[in-house]
Design a protein around this motif. Structure first.
Motif, short mmCIF file in Angstrom:
data_model
loop_
_atom_site.label_atom_id
_atom_site.label_comp_id
_atom_site.label_asym_id
_atom_site.label_seq_id
_atom_site.Cartn_x
_atom_site.Cartn_y
_atom_site.Cartn_z
N TYR A 180 62.74 -72.35 51.58
CA TYR A 180 62.45 -73.78 51.38
C TYR A 180 61.57 -74.00 50.15
O TYR A 180 61.77 -74.93 49.38
N ARG A 181 60.57 -73.15 50.00
CA ARG A 181 59.69 -73.29 48.84
C ARG A 181 60.49 -73.11 47.55
O ARG A 181 60.37 -73.90 46.61
N GLU A 182 61.31 -72.08 47.54
CA GLU A 182 62.13 -71.81 46.35
C GLU A 182 63.03 -73.01 46.04
O GLU A 182 63.15 -73.44 44.89
N PHE A 183 63.65 -73.55 47.09
CA PHE A 183 64.52 -74.70 46.89
C PHE A 183 63.72 -75.90 46.35
O PHE A 183 64.15 -76.57 45.40
N ALA A 184 62.57 -76.16 46.93
CA ALA A 184 61.75 -77.30 46.51
C ALA A 184 61.35 -77.14 45.05
O ALA A 184 61.45 -78.08 44.25
N GLU A 185 60.92 -75.95 44.68
CA GLU A 185 60.41 -75.76 43.33
C GLU A 185 61.52 -75.66 42.29
O GLU A 185 61.44 -76.26 41.23
N GLU A 186 62.56 -74.92 42.62
CA GLU A 186 63.59 -74.64 41.60
C GLU A 186 64.70 -75.68 41.55
O GLU A 186 65.39 -75.78 40.54
N VAL A 396 65.08 -80.49 30.88
CA VAL A 396 64.69 -81.60 31.76
C VAL A 396 64.24 -81.04 33.12
O VAL A 396 63.21 -81.45 33.66
N GLN A 397 65.02 -80.10 33.64
CA GLN A 397 64.66 -79.51 34.94
C GLN A 397 63.26 -78.91 34.87
O GLN A 397 62.41 -79.17 35.73
N GLU A 398 63.01 -78.13 33.83
CA GLU A 398 61.69 -77.49 33.66
C GLU A 398 60.58 -78.50 33.49
O GLU A 398 59.49 -78.35 34.04
N ALA A 402 57.23 -79.15 35.56
CA ALA A 402 55.91 -79.02 34.92
C ALA A 402 55.09 -80.30 35.10
O ALA A 402 53.88 -80.25 35.36
N ARG A 403 55.74 -81.44 34.98
CA ARG A 403 55.04 -82.71 35.15
C ARG A 403 54.53 -82.85 36.58
O ARG A 403 53.41 -83.30 36.82
N ALA A 404 55.36 -82.43 37.55
CA ALA A 404 54.94 -82.52 38.95
C ALA A 404 53.80 -81.56 39.25
O ALA A 404 52.88 -81.88 40.02
N PHE A 407 50.73 -83.12 37.80
CA PHE A 407 50.29 -84.23 38.66
C PHE A 407 49.55 -83.68 39.87
O PHE A 407 48.50 -84.18 40.26
N ARG A 408 50.09 -82.63 40.46
CA ARG A 408 49.44 -82.07 41.63
C ARG A 408 48.09 -81.48 41.28
O ARG A 408 47.11 -81.64 42.01
N GLU A 409 48.01 -80.80 40.12
CA GLU A 409 46.72 -80.24 39.70
C GLU A 409 45.70 -81.36 39.53
O GLU A 409 44.55 -81.25 39.95
N ASP A 410 46.14 -82.44 38.89
CA ASP A 410 45.24 -83.58 38.66
C ASP A 410 44.85 -84.28 39.95
O ASP A 410 43.91 -85.07 39.98
N HIS A 411 45.65 -84.05 41.00
CA HIS A 411 45.41 -84.76 42.26
C HIS A 411 45.11 -83.80 43.40
O HIS A 411 45.46 -84.06 44.55
N THR A 412 44.49 -82.70 43.07
CA THR A 412 43.99 -81.79 44.09
C THR A 412 42.50 -81.63 43.83
O THR A 412 42.10 -81.19 42.75
#
Lengths: 485, 485
Positions: A180-186, A396-398, A402-404, A407-412
């Protein structure tokens, strides 16, 4: 399309619903809490299904199909299970013109009916591991619903496996969590935190529940998938026993794991913008739209070259973009609509790359490529377009990922005090890492006072001495809190 | 596997159930009339789905998903529809712990709920044609059930389309009938008769129902797919109106069409034999099983070469066999089972080609290929095996179809009298071509007296003057009767 969409800034929740309506992903139905998944939304779900199904098969699982209806008595056999699901059940009491002697519930999940079959199929350690998955609809009578995120009926997959040993079952639980993690990330291009749920958030009937937690653009968390270690709870309730290698009888050790159409909601809220949907290329039903520009004399040549270009892109080797197949291209040559109208429409629908081709471009032997994610435009020599499209799709995929991640780094945020905790939740949301004393009482009090829940105890949480933000009792590690969907 | 199967000669019905159990295609469930589709059976359904889904997309259809539950009042809006389906409905009367104000039926088919959405989506002729398909589970409370052929819950696809004109809708009805025919003949390897149903066999709510009718090895017919011309019946009931090109309002003209997991039953009964399942290669989940022979010293080399051979076959160009992908190969190197046991097991499962590879074969640089359908064995030089497999797969597909065509020819009989009609039904079954006076009374009387039903009025029936076998009233063409599933 002329209607303006709400912006994220104005009202995130209204923006989300606007995207769904404008991109025609889903619609409200006359059945309470149920949505209709329209072709544009279903096409994304098909891509999700196809990808995950391949990953499940690669890890040794087979698909099967079990009945929609479950005898009401089955649901009651596992005490925690019935306690968790009873309030949400839809019940068939009448069929074929008669009142039924025993009512059936519409499956909210299938551990019980599946164990009633597993107990017939599993006799010996030689029948193990048994690795089954089911793609199905399920029903949970929810009071507050929201398209894709929480609906009375939803589509999902549910994996159900049996193992000889506790270790075997736990290994499977973690393996599927990582699938699931792999699917979510990739594929979804969404980074996730992998962790363990607290007892109060555990699946009803499981020993342990693990999850992947994602962050949406409004700073709220979303549980995107769960993998349960069931121990022998359901096996005991249904007599799923086997003869062990040394000739004894034992109950099988089990897992179950699932993701649902909720992932479409995650995709929307993680990547889309005020112009509409943004789809990561690896899950986009259409990768490229070519829009021939111009009227009158030049048009015929432009349409002809657009179609030739489309064919070239479709047959171009695209392995590098990891789409699992050829590039899907549409030529929008409808001459009753203006290019501007079309630009807008295809942006709303989230197609990753737009190609504009007009008589001036043709004269210069070029086309203009525009990326949906950041709006960047670039003129490219016609001969290089197909190769450039492959590069762009990968890029675009990458960059969505990277943007997400950014965003998560900025919001953790790490916090040490309860005041800080509340301030962060109110000011910017996101994940809040904080110490917790490990009790259900404190968890409930924090939820009651702040609407934040413990998303998970991360698998990779380092030991870190501290005190609980709420009770100041000692704690050994920080865990993830957030307001969540 | 040691257990012997019933033969077709002994008891066709018991043979059918034995195949399902021995090949692990399905199992009985604790839910009345519902089966569990086991991995071996579901894998065949997945191949059917994938193939048909591609054919539907190639003809311009998109998938969507509509709610499982239908408000009871919706079912009642089209008079014939409710009359046809009322006796078979399963009803949800309780949900979320409360009695519902309005009950929901579990969809037996989705014309009503889908029209409630179409009436929102279709405004103008510009929205037409609307070409939608849904893969879903449906429920019809049947009294007598049989795995795959007739179960309370089954899996199917249902196409639902809207058109501007009667002609447009009729063209679609016939187009999809021919898609079904093509699928039956080219994938299932079963010849079918295309025709129109009589009024008494029409879908409840349709203007006309067309069908494909297949013949099973016991001489009974099986309806394998239906395509309905709905006219404006449901559109009127749900107000699915559109603005025409000339500015008027009109109800859309509709079609619906479906095939189900019943096709798995058709596949079993058309091709299998007393040794077990026979699967046409184009729908086989596994095409080739390689069985390394021998123990002791030679075994390691044999297993190694079996795996190398498997890889070679998997990567061999197989377009000629029309599998829609690479050849699926399994190496069965389980050393706890004897080759004989394995031969039997893979025959029961219906894998089209078995390859045997032993130390003696290796010494001769060959392998032995065996066809499942006719049992023929042949030694082939190792270098030629992959190419030979492709040829054999194409050949098995063709010869299964040719055999089924031959069987149908041998079991289609023209009769002129009622005595002859009854004698043919009792002696050899099959399709019986006979004159009928066109009345529902005669149709019912024949059914009552002979258990034979009118399968269809074939599309290509030539004009042929004659008299009805039962009433001697004049008739213009012969039609197809049979005892049917």
């Amino acid at each position: 399309m002329a209607e303006r969409m709400t912006t994220r800034e104005q009202d995130f929740s209204a923006w989300y619903l606007d995207i769904i309506q404008h991109a025609k992903l889903a619609d409200y139905s006359p059945v309470k809490g149920c949505m209709v998944i329209r072709p544009n939304g279903y096409a994304i779900w098909e891509k999700i299904q196809k990808t995950l199904d391949g990953m499940f098969k690669d890890t040794g699982h087979s698909n099967a199909y079990f009945p929609l209806l479950i005898p009401e008595s089955f649901i009651k056999r596992e005490a925690e299970h019935v306690e968790g699901f009873a309030p949400e059940l839809a019940v068939v009491t009448r069929a074929g013109g008669k009142e039924l002697e025993e009512s059936y519930v519409v499956r909210p999940t299938s551990e019980t009916i599946i164990n009633s079959m597993f107990s017939k199929w599993v006799q010996s350690y030689r029948d193990l591991p048994l690795l089954i998955n089911q793609w199905a609809n399920v029903m949970r009578w929810e009071l507050r619903t929201r398209p894709f995120l929480r609906t009375t009926e939803f589509l999902w997959q549910e994996g159900h496996t049996c193992h000889e040993t506790e270790e075997g079952a736990m290994e499977e639980t973690m393996k599927m969590l990582h699938v699931y993690r792999e699917f979510a990330e990739e594929y979804l291009a969404i980074p996730v935190v992998c962790g363990r749920k607290t007892d109060s958030e555990r699946f009803a009937g499981a020993v342990e529940t693990f999850c992947i937690e994602a962050l949406m653009q409004d700073g709220r968390a979303l549980q995107a998938g769960t993998s349960h270690y069931l121990g022998q709870n359901f096996a005991r309730a249904f007599g799923t026993e086997f003869q062990t290698k040394d000739g004894n009888l034992d109950f099988v050790h089990q897992t179950s794991w699932g993701v649902s159409t909720r992932l479409v909601g995650a995709l929307i809220m993680a990547h889309s913008d005020d112009k509409g949907l943004v789809i990561p290329p690896r899950l986009a039903p259409i990768h490229v739209v070519i829009i021939p520009i111009g009227k009158g004399d030049g048009r015929e040549a432009v349409v002809k070259h657009s179609k030739m270009l489309a064919d070239k892109i479709r047959s171009w080797p695209a392995q590098k973009a990891g789409l699992g197949g050829p590039i899907a291209v549409v030529v929008d040559d409808d001459d009753t609509k203006s290019p501007g109208w079309k630009f807008n429409e295809w942006e709303v629908k989230g197609v990753p790359i737009r190609i504009e081709l007009g008589p001036k471009d043709l004269a210069k032997d070029q086309a203009v490529l525009a990326r949906r994610d950041i709006g960047e435009k670039e003129a490219v020599a016609l001969n290089d377009v197909a190769a450039k499209v492959v590069d762009l799709l990968a890029s675009v995929q990458e960059s969505l990922y990277a943007r997400a991640v950014k965003f998560r780094e900025d919001h953790t945020t790490d916090v040490e005090s309860y005041d800080e905790f509340k301030a962060v939740l109110d000011k910017k949301g996101g994940f809040v890492r904080a110490h917790w004393d490990g009790t259900a009482e404190t968890e409930a009090a924090i939820k009651e006072e702040t609407k934040a829940t413990i998303r998970c105890i991360p698998l990779d949480a380092a030991e870190e001495e501290g005190v609980c933000i709420k009770t100041r009792a000692p704690s050994k590690r920080k865990i993830f809190f957030a307001r969540a969907y």
